[in-house]
Design an enzyme around this catalytic site. Structure first.
Site, mmCIF file in Angstrom:
data_model
loop_
_atom_site.group_PDB
_atom_site.id
_atom_site.type_symbol
_atom_site.label_atom_id
_atom_site.label_comp_id
_atom_site.label_asym_id
_atom_site.label_seq_id
_atom_site.Cartn_x
_atom_site.Cartn_y
_atom_site.Cartn_z
ATOM 1 N N HIS A 93 0.966 -1.397 -0.134
ATOM 2 C CA HIS A 93 0.013 -0.028 0.159
ATOM 3 C C HIS A 93 0.842 1.244 0.184
ATOM 4 C CE1 HIS A 93 -2.763 3.118 1.123
ATOM 5 N NE2 HIS A 93 -2.397 3.208 2.242
ATOM 6 N N HIS A 95 1.431 5.823 -1.100
ATOM 7 C CA HIS A 95 0.807 7.033 -1.603
ATOM 8 C C HIS A 95 1.636 7.613 -2.524
ATOM 9 C CE1 HIS A 95 -0.635 7.602 3.053
ATOM 10 N NE2 HIS A 95 -1.154 6.302 2.616
ATOM 11 N N TYR A 120 1.646 -4.662 -20.076
ATOM 12 C CA TYR A 120 2.214 -4.981 -18.777
ATOM 13 C C TYR A 120 1.236 -4.358 -17.686
ATOM 14 C CZ TYR A 120 6.062 -7.395 -20.511
ATOM 15 O OH TYR A 120 6.998 -8.174 -21.152
#
Length: 222
Positions: A93, A95, A120
């Protein structure tokens, strides 16, 4: 792979992501699912660029802390993706700038946040869902991810960032990077009428590489 090697791998990939500006400050988190059902996960308020292998959080299968520092507050979203995505062995995860920017655009389709721009992107990230905004750490984000029923390995959290699962940590990192680069391409080409992959070209990728894309499932809601 030994516990020490797994911890070092988390730190190595975390440092790589941080040093390339893919997640600033103490943002972002990484988890790795273990054979006993427990996890290794990065601690809360820890920069991915400066992780200490010995301080990586070790959780049991119920999510209870066994050793290391207090884990990231984003445990609910990791749990939801692991629970609904049986093949997931690692989750990243971030930002990352372009992926976050993408979530703020009004035209984004929650069922396919990005068009089929490159092979891709589809081969590594698949298709990407967008879920509504929830404050960081809100358990409601887990319910939003559970609502996707495991169809997506890559999910964008509105105004927040990507959450990507893979069958290895390397696969999850590569998919996250591919998602970020594709979001960047989309922003560069927005309103320029770019040429995306055709349905036939996408079908060829699905058939050749055995891709598991939500839009190619045998159901009526996509």
């Amino acid at each position: 792979m030994s516990d020490a090697r797994q911890r070092e791998e988390i730190c190595r990939y975390g440092r790589s992501l941080f040093e390339r500006g893919l997640t600033p400050g103490s943002s972002g988190n990484i988890s790795l699912r273990l054979d006993d059902g427990g996890w290794l996960v990065t601690p809360t308020n820890a920069s991915l660029g400066f992780l200490d292998p010995a301080r990586i959080s070790r959780l049991d299968a119920e999510g209870q802390l066994l050793s290391g520092d207090k884990p990231t507050k984003e445990i609910p979203l990791h749990t939801a993706l692991y629970d609904t995505r049986g093949s997931a062995r690692a989750i990243v995860h971030l930002h990352s700038t372009h992926a976050v920017a993408l979530t703020m655009l009004p035209e984004i389709d929650p069922r396919a946040a990005l068009p089929p721009m490159t092979p891709y992107y589809l081969m590594r990230a698949g298709e990407t869902a967008l879920v509504p905004y929830y404050r960081p750490g809100d358990p409601a984000v887990a319910e939003a991810i559970r609502g996707l029923a495991g169809k997506y390995s890559s999910v964008l959290l509105a105004n927040h960032g990507p959450v990507v699962a893979g069958d290895s940590l390397e696969a999850a990192v590569f998919a996250t990077e591919e998602l970020e680069e594709t979001a960047k391409l989309y922003l560069l080409l927005r309103n320029l009428n770019p040429r995306y992959l055709s349905p036939g070209q996408v079908a060829d990728l699905v058939n050749t590489f055995g891709l598991d894309l939500p839009s190619h499932h045998d159901h009526d809601d996509h």
